[in-house]
Scaffold this motif. Structure first.
Motif, PDB file in Angstrom:
ATOM      1  N   VAL A 181       0.854  -1.194   0.000  1.00  0.00           N
ATOM      2  CA  VAL A 181       0.000   0.000   0.000  1.00  0.00           C
ATOM      3  C   VAL A 181       0.885   1.237   0.000  1.00  0.00           C
ATOM      4  CG1 VAL A 181      -1.644   1.338   1.389  1.00  0.00           C
ATOM      5  CG2 VAL A 181      -1.941  -1.136   1.126  1.00  0.00           C
ATOM      6  N   TRP A 182       0.602   2.176  -0.886  1.00  0.00           N
ATOM      7  CA  TRP A 182       1.472   3.351  -0.963  1.00  0.00           C
ATOM      8  C   TRP A 182       0.863   4.616  -0.371  1.00  0.00           C
ATOM      9  CZ3 TRP A 182      -0.027   0.877  -5.638  1.00  0.00           C
ATOM     10  CH2 TRP A 182      -1.050   1.506  -6.368  1.00  0.00           C
ATOM     11  N   THR A 183      -0.437   4.619  -0.092  1.00  0.00           N
ATOM     12  CA  THR A 183      -1.053   5.806   0.490  1.00  0.00           C
ATOM     13  C   THR A 183      -2.098   5.403   1.524  1.00  0.00           C
ATOM     14  OG1 THR A 183      -0.771   7.103  -1.532  1.00  0.00           O
ATOM     15  CG2 THR A 183      -2.357   7.925   0.057  1.00  0.00           C
ATOM     16  N   ILE A 184      -1.987   5.978   2.727  1.00  0.00           N
ATOM     17  CA  ILE A 184      -3.028   5.888   3.748  1.00  0.00           C
ATOM     18  C   ILE A 184      -3.617   7.286   3.890  1.00  0.00           C
ATOM     19  CG2 ILE A 184      -3.605   5.205   6.099  1.00  0.00           C
ATOM     20  CD1 ILE A 184      -0.920   3.790   6.260  1.00  0.00           C
ATOM     21  N   GLN A 185      -4.919   7.403   3.840  1.00  0.00           N
ATOM     22  CA  GLN A 185      -5.527   8.717   3.918  1.00  0.00           C
ATOM     23  C   GLN A 185      -6.654   8.733   4.943  1.00  0.00           C
ATOM     24  OE1 GLN A 185      -6.665   9.052  -0.251  1.00  0.00           O
ATOM     25  NE2 GLN A 185      -8.807   8.665   0.256  1.00  0.00           N
ATOM     26  N   SER A 186      -6.992   9.948   5.393  1.00  0.00           N
ATOM     27  CA  SER A 186      -8.051  10.097   6.373  1.00  0.00           C
ATOM     28  C   SER A 186      -8.573  11.521   6.349  1.00  0.00           C
ATOM     29  CB  SER A 186      -7.529   9.770   7.775  1.00  0.00           C
ATOM     30  OG  SER A 186      -8.580   9.793   8.724  1.00  0.00           O
ATOM     31  N   GLY A 187      -9.861  11.664   6.632  1.00  0.00           N
ATOM     32  CA  GLY A 187     -10.462  12.981   6.826  1.00  0.00           C
ATOM     33  C   GLY A 187     -10.739  13.190   8.300  1.00  0.00           C
ATOM     34  N   ILE A 188     -10.241  14.281   8.876  1.00  0.00           N
ATOM     35  CA  ILE A 188     -10.306  14.503  10.319  1.00  0.00           C
ATOM     36  C   ILE A 188     -10.953  15.858  10.593  1.00  0.00           C
ATOM     37  CG2 ILE A 188      -8.931  14.695  12.439  1.00  0.00           C
ATOM     38  CD1 ILE A 188      -6.732  13.085  10.971  1.00  0.00           C
ATOM     39  N   PHE A 189     -11.909  15.895  11.508  1.00  0.00           N
ATOM     40  CA  PHE A 189     -12.508  17.166  11.892  1.00  0.00           C
ATOM     41  C   PHE A 189     -11.427  18.092  12.459  1.00  0.00           C
ATOM     42  CE2 PHE A 189     -16.734  14.858  12.735  1.00  0.00           C
ATOM     43  CZ  PHE A 189     -17.221  15.206  11.476  1.00  0.00           C
ATOM     44  N   PRO A 190     -11.399  19.359  12.080  1.00  0.00           N
ATOM     45  CA  PRO A 190     -10.360  20.269  12.588  1.00  0.00           C
ATOM     46  C   PRO A 190     -10.408  20.446  14.102  1.00  0.00           C
ATOM     47  CG  PRO A 190     -12.030  21.462  11.321  1.00  0.00           C
ATOM     48  CD  PRO A 190     -12.279  20.013  11.093  1.00  0.00           C
ATOM     49  N   GLU A 191     -11.581  20.203  14.705  1.00  0.00           N
ATOM     50  CA  GLU A 191     -11.673  20.310  16.164  1.00  0.00           C
ATOM     51  C   GLU A 191     -10.952  19.167  16.879  1.00  0.00           C
ATOM     52  OE1 GLU A 191     -15.346  22.146  14.267  1.00  0.00           O
ATOM     53  OE2 GLU A 191     -14.195  20.277  14.052  1.00  0.00           O
ATOM     54  N   ASN A 192     -10.680  18.093  16.146  1.00  0.00           N
ATOM     55  CA  ASN A 192     -10.033  16.926  16.746  1.00  0.00           C
ATOM     56  C   ASN A 192      -8.520  17.118  16.697  1.00  0.00           C
ATOM     57  OD1 ASN A 192      -9.327  14.404  17.718  1.00  0.00           O
ATOM     58  ND2 ASN A 192     -10.677  13.271  16.331  1.00  0.00           N
ATOM     59  N   THR A 193      -8.036  18.037  17.504  1.00  0.00           N
ATOM     60  CA  THR A 193      -6.616  18.411  17.457  1.00  0.00           C
ATOM     61  C   THR A 193      -5.706  17.257  17.877  1.00  0.00           C
ATOM     62  OG1 THR A 193      -6.832  19.354  19.683  1.00  0.00           O
ATOM     63  CG2 THR A 193      -7.087  20.862  17.803  1.00  0.00           C
ATOM     64  N   ALA A 194      -6.182  16.403  18.778  1.00  0.00           N
ATOM     65  CA  ALA A 194      -5.350  15.276  19.208  1.00  0.00           C
ATOM     66  C   ALA A 194      -5.086  14.342  18.035  1.00  0.00           C
ATOM     67  CB  ALA A 194      -6.030  14.528  20.347  1.00  0.00           C
ATOM     68  N   SER A 195      -6.108  14.091  17.223  1.00  0.00           N
ATOM     69  CA  SER A 195      -5.937  13.216  16.068  1.00  0.00           C
ATOM     70  C   SER A 195      -5.045  13.860  15.013  1.00  0.00           C
ATOM     71  CB  SER A 195      -7.293  12.860  15.466  1.00  0.00           C
ATOM     72  OG  SER A 195      -7.150  11.937  14.413  1.00  0.00           O
ATOM     73  N   LEU A 196      -5.216  15.142  14.800  1.00  0.00           N
ATOM     74  CA  LEU A 196      -4.361  15.844  13.834  1.00  0.00           C
ATOM     75  C   LEU A 196      -2.896  15.751  14.252  1.00  0.00           C
ATOM     76  CD1 LEU A 196      -6.534  19.037  13.223  1.00  0.00           C
ATOM     77  CD2 LEU A 196      -6.176  17.149  11.613  1.00  0.00           C
ATOM     78  N   HIS A 197      -2.633  15.942  15.531  1.00  0.00           N
ATOM     79  CA  HIS A 197      -1.255  15.866  16.030  1.00  0.00           C
ATOM     80  C   HIS A 197      -0.717  14.447  15.918  1.00  0.00           C
ATOM     81  CE1 HIS A 197       2.261  16.743  18.487  1.00  0.00           C
ATOM     82  NE2 HIS A 197       1.958  15.692  19.234  1.00  0.00           N
ATOM     83  N   LEU A 198      -1.547  13.453  16.268  1.00  0.00           N
ATOM     84  CA  LEU A 198      -1.137  12.048  16.168  1.00  0.00           C
ATOM     85  C   LEU A 198      -0.698  11.709  14.758  1.00  0.00           C
ATOM     86  CD1 LEU A 198      -1.179   9.023  17.242  1.00  0.00           C
ATOM     87  CD2 LEU A 198      -3.527   8.953  16.386  1.00  0.00           C
ATOM     88  N   HIS A 199      -1.494  12.091  13.781  1.00  0.00           N
ATOM     89  CA  HIS A 199      -1.194  11.746  12.404  1.00  0.00           C
ATOM     90  C   HIS A 199       0.015  12.511  11.870  1.00  0.00           C
ATOM     91  CE1 HIS A 199      -5.177   9.928  12.703  1.00  0.00           C
ATOM     92  NE2 HIS A 199      -4.842   9.213  11.652  1.00  0.00           N
ATOM     93  N   ALA A 200       0.146  13.766  12.242  1.00  0.00           N
ATOM     94  CA  ALA A 200       1.315  14.535  11.801  1.00  0.00           C
ATOM     95  C   ALA A 200       2.596  13.908  12.342  1.00  0.00           C
ATOM     96  CB  ALA A 200       1.184  15.978  12.249  1.00  0.00           C
ATOM     97  N   LYS A 201       2.556  13.461  13.585  1.00  0.00           N
ATOM     98  CA  LYS A 201       3.736  12.840  14.193  1.00  0.00           C
ATOM     99  C   LYS A 201       4.080  11.529  13.503  1.00  0.00           C
ATOM    100  CE  LYS A 201       5.694  11.903  18.760  1.00  0.00           C
ATOM    101  NZ  LYS A 201       5.423  11.880  20.220  1.00  0.00           N
ATOM    102  N   ALA A 202       3.075  10.844  12.935  1.00  0.00           N
ATOM    103  CA  ALA A 202       3.296   9.566  12.257  1.00  0.00           C
ATOM    104  C   ALA A 202       3.666   9.739  10.790  1.00  0.00           C
ATOM    105  CB  ALA A 202       2.047   8.703  12.376  1.00  0.00           C
ATOM    106  N   GLY A 203       3.868  10.969  10.353  1.00  0.00           N
ATOM    107  CA  GLY A 203       4.313  11.201   8.979  1.00  0.00           C
ATOM    108  C   GLY A 203       3.219  11.538   7.992  1.00  0.00           C
ATOM    109  N   PHE A 204       1.997  11.785   8.474  1.00  0.00           N
ATOM    110  CA  PHE A 204       0.922  12.222   7.587  1.00  0.00           C
ATOM    111  C   PHE A 204       1.099  13.711   7.289  1.00  0.00           C
ATOM    112  CE2 PHE A 204      -0.723   8.300   9.093  1.00  0.00           C
ATOM    113  CZ  PHE A 204      -1.758   7.901   8.265  1.00  0.00           C
ATOM    114  N   ARG A 205       0.764  14.112   6.090  1.00  0.00           N
ATOM    115  CA  ARG A 205       0.819  15.522   5.725  1.00  0.00           C
ATOM    116  C   ARG A 205      -0.594  16.018   5.437  1.00  0.00           C
ATOM    117  NH1 ARG A 205       2.331  16.267  -0.584  1.00  0.00           N
ATOM    118  NH2 ARG A 205       1.310  14.392  -1.403  1.00  0.00           N
ATOM    119  N   THR A 206      -0.803  17.285   5.694  1.00  0.00           N
ATOM    120  CA  THR A 206      -2.101  17.892   5.425  1.00  0.00           C
ATOM    121  C   THR A 206      -2.175  18.290   3.961  1.00  0.00           C
ATOM    122  OG1 THR A 206      -2.308  18.712   7.681  1.00  0.00           O
ATOM    123  CG2 THR A 206      -3.658  19.781   6.000  1.00  0.00           C
TER     124      THR A 206
END
Length: 413
Positions: A356-381
């Motif tokens: 698999v070459w791409t993992i994607q997700s849509g995250i509510f902007p209010e869910n800051t914990a999830s946004l931070h989790l994914h950024a730390k794991a190498g996800f880009r906005t």
């Protein structure tokens, strides 16, 4: 498992044990062995008892990839005359421990004599089958094996047992024989008869998928040398997901349904997890999630589920075969323990192993914990999708994030 299948497995087990017991007796008489490659893959400058070298019936050298360090606990599946146990025991040192598991009583007699002759006192030999390892869950750091797993008629069970006895973050490093793609049954059987120490070989891709199904989240199958027409020796390496203290990560099972859906609903009830408001029934959930990429975090003491992660294909079109969307949920009272990060790492490992070459997700902007989790794991906005849907009567935005594999799909787009 049907009775016929069980009978087939028992019959093959008996044939293997009988054959290797005979080879052990030959080694004890001082006869040379003709199976596989023997000790040819080992360094000549590391002394071992002649009886251990004579009884080496492997197809490679698992110690070259196991990276054993002092103090570790090692398990050798199908330990034979004890060569790999002796060499592992020297590497793990007096603070470590090495178990050798074999179903042949003659091999166990030979191995114990060889380890005594080598002056090894941190090894223990166990009688048993590699499909039913007589050790507790999470009790070893490294599992090794040399041309033995291919002998089992139930290879998925062997790999599942290896996964079970490994500690979180533990390693599998084995040598084995795999078949070429495209061999028919008669061609494979003829090649196996020529080699003499394999049965029911699988391809490299099949081996990889069996490792993922067992729960390993990173796995590589590296061909080394040809052993017969259509058969190749290979190095197989895999890791069990790392996890916070007191937690293990394993494949999601049907028996987890109630706890998985309860954690799902608890996340939805926060109002910031998904556009969904009610967790689906298990049948719908199960049908939507990819079987090799669903993991749960479990409390070792008690077995309570603490969280889960799973992936869904974004499309049935071939061009999107390497693109998945994922969901990750943790129990509300376990947040802050690193559970979500460990689950996301497990998903990244299993998907990358599968290509698999791409993992994607849509995250509510209010869910800051999830946004931070994914950024730390190498996800880009990638961007924000404004007013993409209504949730509890109001329009909601979604931050679209993705992680591209650094090793897959990196050619020009």
């Amino acid at each position: 498992m049907t009775d016929a299948t069980r009978d087939d497995i028992d019959r093959q087990r008996a044939e293997v044990v009988d054959r290797y017991s005979g080879l052990a007796r030959q080694a004890m008489r001082g006869d040379e062995q003709g199976d596989c490659l023997g000790a040819a893959s080992y360094a000549a400058d590391e002394p071992v008892p002649p009886g251990a070298a004579r009884a080496s019936l492997g197809c490679g050298n698992p110690l070259a990839v196991a990276d054993i360090i002092p103090g570790e606990t090692v398990l050798d599946l199908g330990s034979g005359g004890g060569l790999d146990v002796i060499l592992s025991a020297r590497r793990t040192g007096p603070t470590g421990k090495v178990y050798g598991l074999d179903a042949s009583s003659d091999m166990l007699v030979l191995a114990r004599a060889n380890t005594a002759q080598a002056g090894i006192d941190n090894a223990e030999f166990l009688a048993g089958h590699i499909e039913d390892i007589p050790l507790p869950d999470g009790s070893v750091d490294v599992v090794i094996s040399n041309c033995v797993i291919n002998l089992s008629a139930d290879k998925p069970r062997v790999l599942a047992e290896a996964f079970r006895v490994l500690r979180p973050g533990g390693r599998l490093g084995v040598t084995d024989i795999i078949s070429d793609e495209g061999l028919d049954a008669s061609e494979r059987a003829a090649a196996e008869r020529e080699v003499g120490c394999v049965s029911g070989t699988v391809t490299g891709d099949q081996y990889r998928d069996q490792l993922l199904a067992a729960g390993f989240t990173t796995a590589t199958v590296t061909r080394t040398h040809r052993v017969a027409a259509g058969l190749t020796s290979a190095i197989i390496q895999a890791t069990k997901p790392a996890a916070p203290a007191g937690v293990t990560i394993r494949p999601m099972r049907a028996g987890d349904a109630d706890q998985v859906l309860a954690i799902y609903q608890a996340g939805l009830d926060t109002g910031h997890a998904s556009f969904e408001t009610t967790a689906p029934a298990w049948d719908a959930f199960d049908a939507a999630k990819l079987p090799l990429h669903r993991h749960v975090a479990v409390e070792i003491a008690g077995g309570r589920l603490l969280g889960w992660v799973a992936a869904t294909a974004v499309s049935s079109r071939c061009v999107y075969a390497g693109v998945v969307e994922h969901s990750i949920y943790v129990h509300p009272d376990t947040r802050g323990r690193g559970i979500a990060a460990a689950l996301l790492d497990a998903l990244i490992g299993s998907t990358e192993t599968a290509g698999v070459w791409t993992i994607q997700s849509g995250i509510f902007p209010e869910n800051t914990a999830s946004l931070h989790l994914h950024a730390k794991a190498g996800f880009r906005t990638i961007g924000t999708r404004h007013h993409i849907g209504r949730h509890h009567g109001r329009w909601r935005d979604v931050v679209f994030m993705e992680r591209r594999s650094p090793t897959v799909g990196t050619s020009s787009q």
